[in-house]
Design an enzyme around this catalytic site. Structure first.
Site, PDB file in Angstrom:
ATOM      1  CE1 TYR A 150      25.797  58.664   7.769  1.00 28.87           C
ATOM      2  CE2 TYR A 150      24.062  58.355   9.386  1.00 28.87           C
ATOM      3  CZ  TYR A 150      24.505  58.288   8.087  1.00 28.87           C
ATOM      4  OH  TYR A 150      23.668  57.845   7.090  1.00 28.87           O
ATOM      5  CG  LEU A 152      12.231  68.847  -1.752  1.00 25.98           C
ATOM      6  CD1 LEU A 152      12.154  67.336  -1.827  1.00 25.98           C
ATOM      7  CD2 LEU A 152      11.166  69.489  -2.639  1.00 25.98           C
TER       8      LEU A 152
END
Length: 314
Positions: free
Chosen positions: A57, A213
């Site tokens: 990351y 979502l």
């Protein structure tokens, strides 16, 4: 904040954790380090004790930011990191990369240095394909790291059931990290029941489907260059999922936002230990964390969810 046991590990984790992929700065559009630090600090203030990162990351940048937050309170935080993709990320044609235990241990020690700690609570194999040489190398390395006390638990990040079974061939797999959400219920078929039966802890990544979502995306939404979602609006499934989110919207209220509904859904599965939504800002973290205390799903909620999302198990 409610807490759960991470499988049979004896580690207690907050049911909402902090996913630190986005703060790496190389995959989710613009992000400021200062805001990332504030977001993690706010998460800890609100009772989060589980932070998930990885060496890949931001090419290690996420781990260095996590180090700043865990300093002086290391024993209060469950830190998870992952190794296994860095070499493939840099040179995907060079195979195999993690074919010997010493390579994995070297990557692990690099993560220790970036995290400025002498142990990692949960260390994951971040390779999701079933390469026999690399799998066996990880198993050997993980056994050594556990024996030395430098990791408390080991796991694999994958959505492949066969790989989970292979990795657990000797019964030493402690934790599985997998993709699970209202829009991706495939894990319900095999992996989640298996983990529940075996006492394996489950860390859910993607519980908000990378932001889908939250209910904030539309057909007009565009993602910047460098964002892993950049090509989404051109995909056939994008409008389908927007429609599903809209249909699920009838279950939201002032007490439960779309994102909080999505988090409550994954936490409703008995195999799940912790969900790790990302957060770039304190405000996003606050919205995520409060899901722990939002109303549980009732039978009417479950019936509507089944009607809208049953097809996502396929």
């Amino acid at each position: 904040m409610h807490h759960r046991q991470l499988g049979r590990t004896g580690i207690e984790v907050s049911e909402i954790g902090f996913g630190a992929w986005a703060i790496g700065g190389d995959a989710w559009g613009p992000v400021e380090d200062a805001a990332s630090i504030r977001a993690m600090e706010r998460a800890l203030e609100l009772g989060v004790n589980f932070i998930d990162t990885a060496d890949v990351y931001g090419n290690g940048h996420s781990e260095t930011l996590v180090a700043q937050v865990i300093k002086n309170r290391r024993d209060q935080i469950v830190v998870a990191s992952k190794g296994g993709l860095m070499g493939h990320h840099r040179d995907p044609k060079r195979e195999p990369v993690y074919d010997r235990p010493e390579k994995i241990i070297s990557a692990f020690e690099d993560s220790l240095r970036r995290l400025d700690t002498d142990y990692i609570d949960v260390y994951f194999d971040h390779i999701w394909w079933n390469n026999p040489r690399e799998t066996e190398a990880f198993l050997t390395a993980f056994a050594q790291l556990k024996q030395e006390g430098r990791v408390r638990a080991v796991g694999v990040s994958t959505d492949d059931f066969a790989y989970v079974q292979h990795f657990n061939q000797d019964g030493t797999l402690d934790v599985v990290q997998l993709d699970y959400s209202l829009l991706n219920r495939k894990a319900e078929q095999h992996i989640l029941p298996y983990c529940l039966e075996q006492g394996i802890g489950v860390v859910v990544r993607g519980p908000l489907r990378m932001g889908m979502l939250t209910g904030k995306f539309t057909a007009e939404t565009r993602f910047p260059e460098g964002d892993v979602r950049h090509g989404w609006p051109q995909e056939d499934w994008y409008q389908t999922q927007l429609d599903q989110v809209q249909q699920l919207g009838v279950l939201t209220s002032q007490e439960r936002s779309m994102g909080q509904l999505a988090l409550r859904f994954v936490l409703n599965h008995p195999a799940v230990s912790v969900a790790i939504p990302g957060g770039k800002t304190p405000e996003q973290v606050e919205q995520n964390v409060v899901a722990s205390t939002r109303p549980l799903l009732d039978e009417k909620d479950a019936q509507h969810i089944e009607t809208v999302t049953a097809g996502t198990r396929a």
